[in-house]
Design an enzyme around this catalytic site. Structure first.
Site, PDB file in Angstrom:
ATOM      1  N   LYS A 115     -21.162 -33.908 -16.072  1.00 56.59           N
ATOM      2  CA  LYS A 115     -22.613 -34.128 -16.065  1.00 56.59           C
ATOM      3  C   LYS A 115     -22.965 -35.578 -16.339  1.00 56.59           C
ATOM      4  CE  LYS A 115     -24.483 -29.571 -16.934  1.00 56.59           C
ATOM      5  NZ  LYS A 115     -25.173 -28.673 -17.852  1.00 56.59           N
ATOM      6  N   LYS A 207     -18.567 -25.159  -7.169  1.00 56.48           N
ATOM      7  CA  LYS A 207     -19.311 -24.072  -7.802  1.00 56.48           C
ATOM      8  C   LYS A 207     -20.740 -23.990  -7.238  1.00 56.48           C
ATOM      9  CE  LYS A 207     -20.873 -24.627 -11.961  1.00 56.48           C
ATOM     10  NZ  LYS A 207     -21.024 -24.980 -13.362  1.00 56.48           N
ATOM     11  N   LYS A 210     -27.320 -24.901  -9.638  1.00 62.35           N
ATOM     12  CA  LYS A 210     -28.751 -25.185  -9.526  1.00 62.35           C
ATOM     13  C   LYS A 210     -28.996 -26.602  -9.038  1.00 62.35           C
ATOM     14  CE  LYS A 210     -29.644 -22.466 -13.683  1.00 62.35           C
ATOM     15  NZ  LYS A 210     -30.036 -22.411 -15.076  1.00 62.35           N
TER      16      LYS A 210
HETATM   17  P1  TYM Z   1     -26.236 -21.794 -17.447  1.00 66.86           P
HETATM   18  O1  TYM Z   1     -27.690 -21.684 -17.689  1.00 66.86           O
HETATM   19  O2  TYM Z   1     -25.694 -22.954 -16.701  1.00 66.86           O
HETATM   20  O3  TYM Z   1     -25.743 -20.493 -16.673  1.00 66.86           O
HETATM   21  C1  TYM Z   1     -26.070 -19.191 -17.126  1.00 66.86           C
HETATM   22  C2  TYM Z   1     -24.901 -18.263 -16.919  1.00 66.86           C
HETATM   23  O4  TYM Z   1     -24.563 -18.217 -15.527  1.00 66.86           O
HETATM   24  C3  TYM Z   1     -23.178 -18.468 -15.365  1.00 66.86           C
HETATM   25  N1  TYM Z   1     -22.973 -19.175 -14.095  1.00 66.86           N
HETATM   26  C4  TYM Z   1     -22.143 -18.758 -13.132  1.00 66.86           C
HETATM   27  N2  TYM Z   1     -21.348 -17.666 -13.046  1.00 66.86           N
HETATM   28  C5  TYM Z   1     -20.643 -17.511 -11.919  1.00 66.86           C
HETATM   29  N3  TYM Z   1     -20.683 -18.388 -10.873  1.00 66.86           N
HETATM   30  C6  TYM Z   1     -21.461 -19.485 -10.912  1.00 66.86           C
HETATM   31  N4  TYM Z   1     -21.499 -20.329  -9.900  1.00 66.86           N
HETATM   32  C7  TYM Z   1     -22.253 -19.706 -12.090  1.00 66.86           C
HETATM   33  N5  TYM Z   1     -23.122 -20.672 -12.464  1.00 66.86           N
HETATM   34  C8  TYM Z   1     -23.550 -20.329 -13.690  1.00 66.86           C
HETATM   35  C9  TYM Z   1     -22.801 -19.341 -16.550  1.00 66.86           C
HETATM   36  O5  TYM Z   1     -21.422 -19.283 -16.809  1.00 66.86           O
HETATM   37  C10 TYM Z   1     -23.634 -18.723 -17.653  1.00 66.86           C
HETATM   38  O6  TYM Z   1     -22.969 -17.605 -18.211  1.00 66.86           O
HETATM   39  N6  TYM Z   1     -24.284 -23.240 -21.770  1.00 66.86           N
HETATM   40  C11 TYM Z   1     -24.808 -22.106 -21.073  1.00 66.86           C
HETATM   41  C12 TYM Z   1     -25.985 -21.446 -21.764  1.00 66.86           C
HETATM   42  C13 TYM Z   1     -25.765 -21.130 -23.196  1.00 66.86           C
HETATM   43  C14 TYM Z   1     -24.977 -20.088 -23.707  1.00 66.86           C
HETATM   44  C15 TYM Z   1     -25.110 -20.149 -25.138  1.00 66.86           C
HETATM   45  C16 TYM Z   1     -24.173 -19.118 -23.133  1.00 66.86           C
HETATM   46  C17 TYM Z   1     -26.327 -21.775 -24.258  1.00 66.86           C
HETATM   47  N7  TYM Z   1     -25.949 -21.179 -25.440  1.00 66.86           N
HETATM   48  C18 TYM Z   1     -24.441 -19.271 -25.964  1.00 66.86           C
HETATM   49  C19 TYM Z   1     -23.508 -18.226 -23.981  1.00 66.86           C
HETATM   50  C20 TYM Z   1     -23.646 -18.301 -25.375  1.00 66.86           C
HETATM   51  C21 TYM Z   1     -25.271 -22.572 -19.693  1.00 66.86           C
HETATM   52  O7  TYM Z   1     -25.559 -23.698 -19.474  1.00 66.86           O
HETATM   53  O8  TYM Z   1     -25.430 -21.587 -18.808  1.00 66.86           O
END
Ligand code: TYM
Length: 344
Positions: A115, A207, A210
Site C-alpha cells: 500500500k 487479487k 476495491k
Molecule cells: P477489507 O475491508 O479489505 O476486506 C474485508 C474482508 O474481505 C476479504 N477480501 C477478500 N477475500 C477474498 N478475495 C478477495 N479478493 C478479497 N478482498 C478482500 C478480506 O480478507 C477481509 O476478510 N483489515 C481488514 C479489516 C479488519 C479486520 C479486523 C478483519 C479490521 N480489523 C479484525 C478481521 C478482524 C481489511 O482491510 O479487510
C-alpha cells in the site's frame, strides 16, 4: 490454559465498492458462522481513515457496509453489528498493544509495503500501525475465531504474536488477578471455502480489489444483471476447455478463479463443479456462471439499496450494536488496566 468462550469477530472497511471477493471471502462466511457462534461484525471506520477519505463518502460507505451485512443475512439482533469508532476501547487497547508490538514485526507486513509503495515517507503513521489496531479489534472482545480472506492471514499472525507477548510479559499479574495463565486467547484465523482469494477478472494473478482502476476487474455487490453479464463475458480466460480434475487448474489462474467463484456461489467444491463442467468450453461455463452470479448477487445488491434508503434505521442498528459491544470491550479494558498497573 484459561478456557475462552468461543467468539467470532471480523471487520470490513467502509472504503466503497464492496465486491465479490469481500462477499465470498468474508461476508458469506460471517453469515454461516452465526448458527454456531456468538459473532461480532464491525464496520472498521478507524481503519478506513488510514488513507484519506472524504467525510461525506465515508459516512455513506459505513452505512453501505452495514447494509451489505444485513442484506447478506447477518442478524443484528442475535449478533452484534456496529461501527468501530463508536467503541473507543478499540483505539484505547490499540495504544497499549502499540507498546507490546515490536517495530520489527510491523516492518514485515507485506500489505503495508504494497500500500505504501514508493511513497513510504509520505503515508500516514496510521497506515503503518493498522495491524495493531486490527489486533486490538479482535482482542478487546477476547475473540477466538476470525473469518477473513487469505490477504489478512499475516495480520492475524501478528495479532496472535501480540496476544502471546502480552500474556508472557504480564504472566505474573495475569495469574495474580485470577485469569489463569493467559489473558488473551490466540485468535484463530478461519480462512475457508473455495474463494478465500478471489482474483481480478482481468488478470488471474492479481487479487480482486476495491482499488483496481478497472471496474471490469471486479463484480460489485451493487452491479445489476446486465453489468454482471458483461463483466463475466469479458473476463479473461485461456483457449483450453475446462479440465475434469482439479489438478488441471494448476497454472490456469483465470480458469481456477472462475471455477472457485462458481463453487463458492453454489456452496460446492471446485472438484464438484469440474465434474459438471469438465471438458466444456468457457462460453458455456460463462453462461452458467452469469446466471448463477445474477441469481445470488443481485438480490443482495437490491436489498442493500433498499436498506440504504433509510439511513436512520441503519444508524439505529449501529448505535444499538455499539452499546452492546461497549459492555464487552469495557470489561476487557478494566482487566487490561489492572494487569498493566494503571490506577482506575
Ligand atoms: P477489507 O475491508 O479489505 O476486506 C474485508 C474482508 O474481505 C476479504 N477480501 C477478500 N477475500 C477474498 N478475495 C478477495 N479478493 C478479497 N478482498 C478482500 C478480506 O480478507 C477481509 O476478510 N483489515 C481488514 C479489516 C479488519 C479486520 C479486523 C478483519 C479490521 N480489523 C479484525 C478481521 C478482524 C481489511 O482491510 O479487510
Amino acid at each position: 490454559m484459561a478456557k475462552f468462550k468461543p467468539r467470532v469477530f471480523s471487520g470490513v472497511q467502509p472504503t466503497g465498492n464492496l465486491h465479490l471477493g469481500n462477499y465470498l471471502g468474508a461476508i458469506t462466511r460471517f453469515v454461516a458462522l452465526q448458527d454456531t457462534h456468538d459473532c461480532i461484525y464491525c464496520v472498521v471506520d478507524l481503519h478506513a481513515i488510514t488513507v484519506a477519505q472524504k467525510p461525506a463518502e465515508l459516512k455513506a460507505s459505513i452505512r453501505e457496509v452495514t447494509a451489505a451485512f444485513l442484506a447478506a443475512g447477518i442478524d443484528a439482533k442475535k449478533h452484534i453489528v456496529f461501527n468501530q469508532s463508536q467503541v473507543a476501547e478499540h483505539a484505547e487497547l490499540a495504544w497499549i498493544l502499540n507498546c507490546v508490538a515490536r517495530l520489527g514485526w510491523l516492518n514485515r507486513m507485506t500489505q503495508f509495503k504494497e500500500k505504501a509503495g514508493k511513497d513510504r515517507e509520505n503515508v500516514s503513521v496510521g497506515l503503518y500501525d493498522y495491524p495493531v489496531l486490527m489486533a486490538a479489534d479482535i482482542l478487546v472482545y477476547r475473540a477466538t475465531h476470525v473469518p477473513v480472506g487469505e490477504d489478512q492471514k499475516q495480520h492475524l499472525e501478528l495479532a496472535r504474536d501480540i496476544a502471546q507477548k502480552f500474556n508472557l510479559d504480564f504472566s505474573e499479574e495475569i495469574a495474580a488477578l485470577g485469569h489463569g495463565d493467559t489473558f488473551f486467547p490466540l485468535p484463530e484465523p478461519l480462512i475457508q471455502g473455495p474463494a478465500t482469494r478471489v482474483m481480478s477478472l482481468r488478470d488471474g494473478t492479481k487479487k480482486m480489489s476495491k482499488s483496481d482502476a478497472s471496474d471490469y476487474s471486479r463484480i460489485n455487490l451493487s452491479d445489476d444483471a446486465d453489468t454482471i453479464a458483461q463483466k463475466i463475458r469479458k473476463a479473461k480466460t485461456d483457449p483450453e476447455p475446462l479440465p475434469s480434475e482439479i489438478e488441471g487448474l494448476a497454472k490456469r489462474p483465470e480458469a481456477d478463479n472462475l471455477v472457485g467463484i462458481f463453487a463458492a456461489l453454489e456452496n460446492r467444491s471446485k472438484a464438484d463443479v469440474l465434474e459438471t463442467f469438465g471438458g466444456r468450453n468457457f462460453s458455456a461455463f460463462k453462461s452458467s456462471l452469469i446466471d448463477l452470479t445474477v441469481e445470488k448477487v443481485t438480490p443482495v445488491g437490491k436489498a442493500m439499496d433498499k436498506l440504504t434508503q433509510d439511513p436512520a434505521h441503519i444508524d439505529a442498528i449501529l448505535k444499538q450494536g455499539a452499546e452492546r459491544a461497549r459492555v464487552l470491550a469495557q470489561e476487557t479494558m478494566k482487566a487490561v488496566k489492572d494487569i498493566q498497573g494503571f490506577v482506575r
